[in-house]
Design an enzyme around this catalytic site. Structure first.
Site, PDB file in Angstrom:
ATOM      1  N   THR A  30       0.807  -1.221   0.000  1.00 56.01           N
ATOM      2  CA  THR A  30       0.000   0.000   0.000  1.00 56.01           C
ATOM      3  C   THR A  30       0.841   1.272   0.000  1.00 56.01           C
ATOM      4  O   THR A  30       0.338   2.350  -0.316  1.00 56.01           O
ATOM      5  CB  THR A  30      -0.924   0.049   1.233  1.00 56.01           C
ATOM      6  OG1 THR A  30      -0.127   0.098   2.427  1.00 56.01           O
ATOM      7  CG2 THR A  30      -1.851  -1.157   1.269  1.00 56.01           C
ATOM      8  N   TRP A 420      13.617  15.618  51.621  1.00 54.67           N
ATOM      9  CA  TRP A 420      12.211  15.400  51.236  1.00 54.67           C
ATOM     10  C   TRP A 420      11.812  16.319  50.093  1.00 54.67           C
ATOM     11  O   TRP A 420      11.245  15.886  49.087  1.00 54.67           O
ATOM     12  CB  TRP A 420      11.286  15.643  52.438  1.00 54.67           C
ATOM     13  CG  TRP A 420       9.841  15.394  52.114  1.00 54.67           C
ATOM     14  CD1 TRP A 420       9.141  14.235  52.250  1.00 54.67           C
ATOM     15  CD2 TRP A 420       8.907  16.347  51.552  1.00 54.67           C
ATOM     16  NE1 TRP A 420       7.846  14.399  51.814  1.00 54.67           N
ATOM     17  CE2 TRP A 420       7.675  15.671  51.381  1.00 54.67           C
ATOM     18  CE3 TRP A 420       9.003  17.686  51.176  1.00 54.67           C
ATOM     19  CZ2 TRP A 420       6.547  16.305  50.862  1.00 54.67           C
ATOM     20  CZ3 TRP A 420       7.879  18.327  50.648  1.00 54.67           C
ATOM     21  CH2 TRP A 420       6.665  17.632  50.502  1.00 54.67           C
ATOM     22  N   TYR A 424      10.840  15.191  46.237  1.00 57.53           N
ATOM     23  CA  TYR A 424       9.504  15.488  45.722  1.00 57.53           C
ATOM     24  C   TYR A 424       9.612  16.243  44.398  1.00 57.53           C
ATOM     25  O   TYR A 424       8.884  15.965  43.447  1.00 57.53           O
ATOM     26  CB  TYR A 424       8.717  16.303  46.741  1.00 57.53           C
ATOM     27  CG  TYR A 424       7.273  16.530  46.353  1.00 57.53           C
ATOM     28  CD1 TYR A 424       6.303  15.555  46.593  1.00 57.53           C
ATOM     29  CD2 TYR A 424       6.868  17.705  45.734  1.00 57.53           C
ATOM     30  CE1 TYR A 424       4.975  15.758  46.230  1.00 57.53           C
ATOM     31  CE2 TYR A 424       5.551  17.920  45.371  1.00 57.53           C
ATOM     32  CZ  TYR A 424       4.604  16.944  45.628  1.00 57.53           C
ATOM     33  OH  TYR A 424       3.290  17.145  45.260  1.00 57.53           O
ATOM     34  N   ASP A 440       9.325  11.145  54.311  1.00 55.94           N
ATOM     35  CA  ASP A 440       7.926  11.532  54.409  1.00 55.94           C
ATOM     36  C   ASP A 440       7.252  10.876  55.611  1.00 55.94           C
ATOM     37  O   ASP A 440       7.319   9.656  55.799  1.00 55.94           O
ATOM     38  CB  ASP A 440       7.195  11.131  53.125  1.00 55.94           C
ATOM     39  CG  ASP A 440       5.763  11.595  53.103  1.00 55.94           C
ATOM     40  OD1 ASP A 440       5.537  12.780  52.810  1.00 55.94           O
ATOM     41  OD2 ASP A 440       4.869  10.773  53.391  1.00 55.94           O
TER      42      ASP A 440
END
Length: 487
Positions: A30, A420, A424, A440
């Site tokens: 195709t 922390w 994050y 945490d």
């Protein structure tokens, strides 16, 4: 990327969505190339050739399928470290970097020589960076022609072409027909004042969990959750200090395994950047089949959970600093006041969206007293200013392509930012799948462990997907305690 033809053909025959975007199949009978999930009759194996990118398929002479639309395939997040540089360059090209810069600038941005970039890019994608960029521009133009009613001139410029003549010529040469052929299929929504696009993902997608997380932390004026729809404002930085502002609305199309994005016409010139930011925000490059299998029972309750990313790294850094030792609701109040005082008002507010989040210049140039007037204590105000100043002078980057170790080290060197906060930020702004805020309080209490060291040791079983594990643990803790997870 080396592809196994037999394995690829099995994925095509099964229309396996796990492989959507990982390769494309060119069909010699195709002259068309398709996604592995294309709904047309499966071609014969001997007629199939497999390519690691749409650009490679087009370089081989294939035209994109008008049914499965290769430009809608989800992005790829690979896990082989040897490919990270090539993937980083491709991500920047996808977001339109080469529309306003050159190849040496791209190589410099990812920290390699131009020659090395060409070599690793060709090995990974089968084409040069320039050829890849050309294909991405054409596919974006095809998308704009199909899904919007933008004038052809605007389509050409939005896709990154310097002239309409160049666009028309290349489009017809590559695809065999003029751009106007697709104009009859423009989306009706475009006539209602909005541009509408789809962003595909690999199922499952825990859309409700994403909305819970983002909606619970929504900043007034910047973002909001409206049932099953997420809305927010955007600020896209351009060259020479210019910026474009606007909004977007995102809803899920579960039957299509895609998100539908609506944005106003004024964002047409920055469509690649907007879609790139949203892919990062919703973690659409994730492989839930791989991640959930690795996490095992932890992921069973909420398969397809993603780590919410960011549209702006500074915003995540400010959220993390403001959220230290306060509840989510308390942080939202402070962030709302910061936005009202230092954010950029939208020219045309819509549905409660009034401001973009403050940019680095606004926060760096504010006085400490002014920041404290929004509810910050002085140490946090100073930390926010330090981050903003570092972003302005280029000593700090907070985006998915920033070097992880160097960036976290730079963050930890700022007074008021501890492990922390740095982790994050790494989770959300840098998109690090293995970041873990081991200190945490909620994680420690939920796991019934006494300190950060024990949390890190326990979480080692979930590496390199510890960020996803943290999201699952936060959800479990919130469900059990009916309380608020931190940050």
């Amino acid at each position: 990327m080396t592809l196994d033809p037999a394995a690829c053909y099995k994925a095509v025959a099964a229309r396996d969505r796990r492989f959507d975007g990982w390769f494309f199949v060119g069909v010699s009978s195709t002259g068309i190339y398709c996604r592995p999930v294309c709904a047309v009759k499966t071609p014969r194996f001997e007629n199939c050739t497999f390519y690691s990118s749409a650009a490679a398929a087009e370089k081989a002479g294939y035209r994109p399928c008008l049914k499965c639309r290769p430009e809608l395939a989800p992005g790829v997040a690979r896990f082989d470290a040897a490919r990270e540089l090539a993937d980083a360059a491709a991500a920047m090209i996808d977001d339109g970097f080469l529309n306003g810069a050159d190849l040496p600038g791209l190589a410099s941005r990812i920290g390699v020589t131009e020659r090395h970039l060409r070599r690793i890019f060709a090995a990974e994608f089968g084409v040069s960076p320039v050829e890849y960029a050309q294909t991405q521009r054409l596919l974006l133009a095809k998308r704009l022609l199909t899904d919007t009613a933008l004038p052809v001139t605007d389509v050409a410029l939005a896709a990154g072409f310097g002239s309409v003549r160049r666009f028309n010529g290349l489009f017809k040469t590559r695809y065999g027909f003029a751009p106007g052929r697709l104009r009859a299929h423009a989306a009706p929504a475009a006539d209602e004042g909005g541009l509408v696009f789809q962003l595909a993902y690999r199922p499952p997608l825990a859309w409700d969990a994403l909305l819970d997380f983002l909606g619970h932390r929504a900043i007034e004026g910047v973002e909001r959750r409206d049932g099953d729809v997420y809305c927010r404002t955007l600020r896209i930085e351009l060259a020479a200090g210019e910026a474009v502002t606007g909004w977007c609305r995102v809803a899920q199309l579960p039957q299509r395994h895609a998100l539908q994005v609506t944005m106003p016409p004024q964002l047409a010139r920055v469509v690649p950047q907007v879609l790139g930011k949203l892919r990062h925000l919703f973690d659409l490059g994730a492989r839930p089949d791989v991640i959930d299998a690795h996490l095992g029972p932890l992921a069973a309750a909420k398969p397809g959970l993603r780590v919410p990313g960011a549209v702006d790294g500074l915003e995540i850094a400010v959220r993390a600093i403001v959220g230290q030792q306060v509840t989510v609701q308390g942080a939202r109040r402070v962030l709302g006041r910061l936005t009202e005082r230092f954010g950029t008002p939208l020219a045309e507010p819509v549905e409660g969206l009034t401001h973009t989040f403050p940019d680095a210049a606004a926060l760096a140039n504010a006085t400490i007293d002014a920041l404290c007037g929004a509810g910050l204590i002085r140490t946090r105000a100073a930390a926010i200013q330090a981050v903003a100043a570092a972003l302005l002078d280029g000593t700090l980057r907070l985006d998915p392509l920033a070097p992880l170790e160097a960036t976290t080290a730079a963050l930890l060197a700022i007074k008021g930012i501890g492990p922390w906060t740095a982790q994050y930020i790494a989770m959300r702004a840098l998109g690090s799948p293995d970041a873990l805020p081991a200190g945490d309080l909620v994680l420690r209490q939920h796991l019934r462990l006494k300190d950060e060291r024990e949390v890190a040791a326990h979480a080692a079983q979930w590496a390199p997907w510890r960020a996803y594990a943290a999201l699952h643990l936060w959800r479990e803790a919130a469900a059990l305690a009916q309380g608020e997870p931190k940050a």
